[in-house]
Every structure is written in structure tokens, then in C-alpha cells.
Enzyme design. Structure first.
Site, PDB file in Angstrom:
ATOM      1  N   CYS A   1      40.820  48.414  46.744  1.00  0.00           N
ATOM      2  CA  CYS A   1      41.377  47.380  46.411  1.00  0.00           C
ATOM      3  C   CYS A   1      41.076  45.890  46.029  1.00  0.00           C
ATOM      4  CB  CYS A   1      42.461  47.265  47.661  1.00  0.00           C
ATOM      5  SG  CYS A   1      41.226  45.934  49.414  1.00  0.00           S
TER       6      CYS A   1
ATOM      7  N   HIS B   1      43.627  38.123  53.570  1.00  0.00           N
ATOM      8  CA  HIS B   1      42.103  37.365  53.086  1.00  0.00           C
ATOM      9  C   HIS B   1      42.290  37.764  51.951  1.00  0.00           C
ATOM     10  CE1 HIS B   1      43.582  42.280  51.829  1.00  0.00           C
ATOM     11  NE2 HIS B   1      42.407  41.740  52.120  1.00  0.00           N
TER      12      HIS B   1
END
Length: 726
Positions: A236, A65
Site C-alpha cells: 500500500c 496513518h
């Protein structure tokens, strides 16, 4: 989620055998629907995100992603592979692959939906239904939430078996048809778990949160008639998937363990801070992050476990057990952690060597600006006032506005003051990287003592490591609650400074000073073949990892030699060789894309234009996009060219007083013309090798073609952030 994934974005027979090919196959479906405007540019952004941290999860899941300017609207593509594709998960290849594409300016609502998908992936029944889906339309409907949600039951952290037991259906609302309901938005919004913060603070018992102050006595909260309470933060680099999967995994494990656990998710859409009452009532904290935790000081004074985001996904039960054990022993953080380059001593399972490298790089990263500023000022002082300027009187006593010598003396003396901070800053921030703010006082004191006893750069390294170790040892001593308030401001600075000062003055200072003196004498004695070999070695190191740890070792070695008011001729030759070699890789890649553009794809040719400036400015990282796309050809070629340049620079006797600046400080270099010849020779060697090696490889055809000449398009885009240090 109906506008984010359709049957056209689902491939139930994904035949790719590498993660790059899988991303390309799914991205091509996005391009066909107009969701992605530049296939190669988007794949470069995906690869750049993958380089930060593998996106494979235990349980056969891959979630590549990124956020990219080449994405027109938030899009999700799904592929199912029979053979499996390796995305870096510990348990093997992934058979369920989700490619998430978010625009660079994606709105919060879409990111919330994407975070809901990440939470669904922690539901074993949901992933099982995807594995058994018979057609693309059915799989897309299941992901959109238009199919009935799988019955909840036993879930595992990414189906790893790390947490097993009954979990409540945390994603049922988010899979409602059409829009996200208010309840689902609250459940998936950053910093929320779907339960009332007030109830979380009181553990559903109505107890006063002040009575449940965390971990202050080491007493097990269960013995006080309430569940153990944990607050957690997950984050993250992209903040789209792992952040929310870690949160879901921790919440599931907390329910199984009978623990009240509330998570603050610091994702791309921002974050909602936990209620201060919830934090105050917590007995422990879990930080599961791969980027710095924002407002980390809110959690000071708690039993704390600090690890990477994947640890929370794969083994949340262990983290909960670890924080309970620390609370029972009374181990709490005694100071407000700051945002340092080393946010933690290392992830669980990380080797001591890795931790040591991080600590040292923390000190070096803070030292480099002092080196650059001080060195350039001193070099300018010499350029304006001549090489006798170091003997000029203090500008406090003599300064004439109209005399160039006075201005040269002023610049030289300012630079000298900046240089005087090098060793203390190095020591202070090594200790900072190890022990946060409490390490600063003993670190700076130890670094200053290293200068006093002439232990120099080596003494600063030792003082920093000693200071961090002493502070960490003091923090492990159980302290009564009444004294904890004065520990970070009085007790720790007093004891640690005294201990480090004693060791530096009495025990290790003199031996290190002798070693420093011996190394200086050795450098001063280098000549002929020995000097040329040293230059070649430093050139190899500068080009090995292009700004990484090995590059920094060579650069720090060189700057340490000139970090004095009157450096030796050998030290200045070493600095010249290091800077020359560091300029070679980006300049060579720029030249290669100019003379043989067909060997590179469009993205690499664009990177080549920027590499001219980066190389001329001594920013070795300008070659990273090329090395990432084709490391086996680019890195060895760069190392050969760097070795040639380093050896020639030493052979020509070029000297450099400034630690940075590239071609912009050539007027300050001794033997500047031969210095430029050395750089040009290395650039030509590297360019020739790269062109030859790329020309020998077999062209890639078909669906897997990777651009003109077969170049891998998965290189960072020209807009990617470039580090500023060489």
C-alpha cells in the site's frame, strides 16, 4: 510496543463526528506527550495519505496513518467512538480508530511492530476485546500485548465475513511483553508468513518443486495429490497497515480453503523476496497492491489475479477462488510485466470508463516529455532564426558555426524529430498500459501508420487502443507450454503488428484522417465569439481538477494542435489560452495568502510561497493544497479566473508555439504584453473570489478550531511531492 502506546494515548469516549476531527483529537494527545512537534503539519500529512486511499476497513475499523517529519518517535493512539466515524469503509462508520504516526526515517523494528498490530486487527477476538475494554490503561495494555491474547477461533477478513473459519494465532508472539521476539519478527517481517519457505515450496509433502510447476497444464493440483499453491504480494502507499492486514487476511483465507499460500509484504521497512523455489512451485499469483509491485517480472508465467490491497482485506476468499479458476483454464501471464503507470487494467469492479481513462493517461504521460522537449526546441529555433526557419535546408547539408540562422535551424530540426515521435509514443504506451510490454510493438507500428495516412493524434489514440485490445485477445488463447517461451518475442509481436497494420491502413485509417482534417479546418475557422467561448471552456477545464484528467484533456487537445512542423494560427492561440489559464490557480492562491494571510493557516501560507514559482512555471498542481483544504471555495474561484484568462487570451490573439514553460517562454509568445494582461486579470478575479468566499464563512472555535481564519489545516505540506506536468 510498550513505548508506542500508553493510557494517555487512549480515548475510549471519542466524540469526534468526522475523520478529520478524530485524527485531530488523537493527534493532540500525541502533541501533549511530545511525540508530534507540529500538529497542523502532521495532520496535513495524515490528510495527504487519506487522499491516496480511504483508511476505513470493513468491520468498524479506521486506521489513519502516515510517515511524517513532524513525528519524533513511532506512536500509536487509539480511540473508541460510540456514534462511529466515517473513514470510507463500504460497511459504514468505524468505532475502533487507530492513529499511527511513524517518523519519516522510522527504523525497521518499529515498523515491524506496527505491522504486527495490523495483523492483530484481522483477529475478531482482539477487536472484540478492545470494544469491551473498561478503561484506557487496560486497552493500552491489550494493544501492547501485556494482556492475555484473545483465544483464537473464527476470524474474518476485517470481520467482514469474507473469510470465516479457524485461524492459527498469528499474533501471539508479537504481543509478548517488552520487545518483539525473534519468532514474532520473522512472522511480521516483510515477505514472511512464519512458515519455512522450503516447506511452503513443497507443500509439506516433500515433493520436488519442479514437478509442481505452476498452472502449466490447467490440471487441478488437488488431483495430483497436493494442495493448490499461491504466492501473493501485498503493498500500500504507506506500507504500514494495509499491507500487513491484507497479508493476514489472505493467509487466513488460504488456511480455510486448504490452500498453501505464502505472502511477500512489500512494506515501508523494505521487503524480503520470496524464495525463487516457492515462486516456481506456485500454481497462481495474487497481487493486492496500490503501488507498483517491485520485481514483478519474477511472477511471469503464472495464473494471476491483480487487484487493490483492500480487496485482499475484504474478500480474500473470492480472490483465491478466482486465481484457482484461472489456473484451471490455463490463463497465465505470457510476458514479464514492467513498471508502467497502469500496473493493471483496473481493480475488480472498476468500470470500463475508469480503465479507459487510465489507459489513455498512460499514453499521454509518456508523450508529454516529447511534447515539451520538441515544442521548446522548435520555439527556440523560431526565436533565434525567425519564422522562416522552417524553410531552412537540412543542417546536414548546410551548417555554419558562426551564423545564428544555422543554430536556429538546428534547434528547429531537432525539435521536429522529437515531435515525430509524439503519435507513435502515444499509441505505443496506451497499448503498454493495457497489455504491458507485448503492446509496444503493435502500438508503435500503429502510431507510425497513423502518421503515414495523416490520421494524426486521433489515429494514434485509435491505434493504441486497437493494439492493446489485439494483444489482450491473443493472450487469452490457450497456448501449449512448449510455445510459451516464444510468444512474447515472436508470436505476439508478429500477429498483433500484422492485424493492427491491416486495420490502420485498410479499414479505419482513412475515416480517422478525414475526421482529423475536419477538426483542423474547424479550428482554423474559429474567430470572434466562437474563439472566445472556446478559450473560456478550455480555461474552465484547466482549472477544474488542477492537473487531473479534465485538465489533461484540455492540455492534450492543445498540444495535439501544435504537434506538427507548421501549426495553424488557431492551434497556437489554443495553446496560449491553455497555458495561461493553467497558471492562474497557483498564482491566485499565492496572491491571496499574501494580501489576506489571516484567512489561511501557517501551512497554507507556506504553500503560498511555493505557489508563486509553481504558477509562474505553469504547474497547475501548485494550487492542490488549497483546493484539498477548501474545495468548495477554491475550485469554483479558480475556474472563473481560468475562464476569464482563456477568453481574454483568445480575444487578444496571443499565440504560443511552445507547449510548456510559463512566463519563461513569454518572449516566444505572440502579443506578449496582452497575454500577461490576460493572466493578471484571471489571477485577480480568482484572488478576489477566494478572499470574499473565505471571508463569508463562519469562524470555527473551540477544540475543533482549524487554524487562523478557520482554514482547514489538512492540506498537503509544502514539502509534499508536486507533479511536474501541468
Amino acid at each position: 510496543m510498550s513505548d508506542m502506546i500508553t493510557a494517555d494515548l487512549v480515548d475510549l469516549d471519542l466524540s469526534a463526528d468526522t475523520k478529520e476531527a478524530a485524527a485531530r483529537a488523537l493527534a493532540e494527545r500525541m502533541v501533549a506527550l511530545g511525540r508530534v512537534t507540529d500538529l497542523d503539519g502532521f495532520l496535513a500529512d495524515v490528510a495527504a495519505r487519506e487522499a491516496q486511499m480511504p483508511t476505513g476497513l470493513d468491520g468498524g475499523i479506521g486506521i489513519p496513518h502516515c510517515r511524517s517529519e513532524h513525528v519524533t518517535e513511532p506512536t500509536l493512539a487509539f480511540g473508541r467512538s460510540t456514534a462511529g466515524v466515517d473513514f470510507g469503509a463500504a460497511d459504514g462508520p468505524a468505532d475502533l480508530i487507530f492513529l499511527i504516526a511513524a517518523p519519516a526515517g522510522a527504523d525497521d523494528a518499529h515498523l515491524t511492530i506496527l505491522s504486527s498490530l495490523a495483523r492483530q486487527l484481522m483477529n475478531a477476538e482482539f477487536t472484540a476485546a478492545l470494544r469491551s475494554a473498561g478503561d484506557a490503561a487496560g486497552a493500552a495494555a491489550l494493544i501492547r500485548g501485556e494482556e492475555p491474547a484473545p483465544a483464537t477461533g473464527t476470524t474474518t477478513g476485517a470481520t467482514t465475513g469474507a473469510t470465516e473459519g479457524t485461524s492459527e494465532d498469528a499474533t501471539e508472539e508479537t504481543r509478548d511483553t517488552g520487545a518483539v521476539s525473534a519468532a514474532a519478527s520473522a512472522e511480521a517481517a516483510p515477505g514472511s508468513t512464519g512458515e519455512d519457505p522450503a516447506e511452503a515450496a513443497a507443500g509439506g509433502t516433500g515433493e520436488d518443486s519442479a514437478e509442481a510447476a505452476p498452472g502449466s497444464t490447467g490440471e487441478d493440483p488437488d488431483e495430483r495429490g497436493r494442495p493448490f499453491r499461491i504466492v501473493a504480494v501485498t503493498s500500500c502507499p504507506t506500507g504500514i497497515a494495509h499491507t500487513y492486514m491484507a497479508a493476514e487476511s489472505l493467509e487466513n483465507a488460504g488456511r480455510e480453503a486448504g490452500v498453501d499460500l505464502v505472502v511477500e509484504t512489500q512494506g515501508s521497512a523494505g521487503f524480503t523476496r520470496l524464495d525463487p523455489a516457492v515462486i516456481a512451485a506456485a500454481d497462481g499469483v495474487i497481487f493486492a497492491h496500490d503501488v507498483p509491485v517491485r520485481d514483478k517480472e519474477r511472477f511471469a508465467g503464472k495464473a494471476t489475479v491483480d487487484t487493490g490491497v483492500k480487496a485482499a482485506i475484504n474478500r480474500p476468499g473470492e480472490l483465491i477462488g478466482e486465481v484457482r479458476d484461472r489456473a484451471a483454464r490455463g490463463e497465465v501471464t505470457s510476458a514479464s510485466p514492467g513498471a508502467t503507470p497502469v500496473e493493471r487494467g483496473g481493480e475488480t469492479g472498476e468500470g470500463y470508463g475508469t480503465k479507459l481513462r487510465k489507459w489513455l493517461m498512460s499514453g499521454v504521460s509518456y508523450m508529454v516529455p516529447f511534447v515539451a522537449a520538441g515544442g521548446l526546441l522548435i520555439a527556440l529555433g523560431f526565436a533565434i532564426g525567425g519564422y522562416e526557419i522552417n524553410k531552412a535546408p537540412s543542417v546536414m547539408d548546410h551548417f555554419v558555426w558562426t551564423q545564428a540562422d544555422s543554430w536556429g535551424a538546428l534547434l528547429f530540426q531537432i525539435g521536429g524529430v522529437a515531435f515525430a515521435f509524439l503519435v507513435p509514443v502515444l499509441a505505443g504506451y496506451i497499448a503498454y498500459g493495457m497489455a504491458d510490454r507485448p503492446g509496444l510493438v503493435p502500438g508503435f507500428v500503429g502510431g507510425s501508420i497513423a502518421l503515414t495516412v495523416n490520421a494524426g493524434f486521433l489515429g494514434g489514440l485509435a491505434a493504441g487502443l486497437l493494439s492493446g485490445g489485439v494483444v489482450l485477445a491473443i493472450q487469452r488463447v490457450p497456448i501449449p507450454k512448449a510455445l510459451r517461451g516464444i510468444m512474447p518475442v515472436v508470436v505476439i509481436p508478429l500477429i498483433s503488428a500484422a492485424v493492427v497494420g491491416f486495420l490502420m491502413f485498410v479499414v479505419i485509417g482513412k475515416p480517422i484522417a478525414s475526421a482529423q482534417s475536419g477538426m483542423t479546418d474547424w479550428l482554423n475557422g474559429l474567430s470572434g465569439a466562437n474563439a472566445i467561448l472556446l478559450g473560456a471552456l478550455l480555461g474552465l477545464m484547466m482549472c477544474f481538477d488542477l492537473g487531473g484528467p479534465v485538465n489533461k484533456v484540455a492540455y492534450t487537445f492543445a498540444t495535439a494542435g501544435i504537434a506538427v512542423a507548421s501549426p495553424s494560427d488557431s492551434a497556437m492561440k489554443i495553446m496560449a489560452a491553455v497555458m495561461a489559464a493553467g497558471m492562474v490557480p497557483p498564482l491566485a492562491m499565492a496572491l491571496a495568502t499574501t494580501v489576506r494571510g489571516r484567512l489561511f493557516n501557517a501551512a497554507e501560507r507556506e504553500n503560498g510561497k511555493a505557489a508563486w514559482v509553481l504558477g509562474a512555471s505553469f504547474i497547475s498542481e501548485g494550487a492542490i493544497p488549497f483546493a484539498a483544504a477548501d474545495p468548495l471555495r477554491v475550485i469554483p474561484s479558480s475556474m472563473v479566473g481560468g475562464a476569464v484568462t482563456g477568453a481574454l487570451s483568445m480575444a487578444f490573439g496571443a499565440t504560443l508555439r511552445a507547449p510548456h514553460g510559463g512566463i519563461f517562454v513569454v518572449p516566444l509568445i505572440g502579443n506578449p504584453l496582452l497575454y500577461l494582461v490576460a493572466i493578471a486579470a484571471g489571477v485577480c478575479v480568482t484572488t478576489a473570489l477566494v478572499i470574499v468566499l473565505k471571508g463569508l464563512r463562519k469562524p470555527v472555535t473551540g477544540a475543533a478550531a482549524q487554524g487562523p481564519g478557520g482554514a482547514d489545516p489538512a492540506a498537503p505540506t509544502p514539502g509534499a511531492k508536486q507533479p511536474v506536468a501541468a
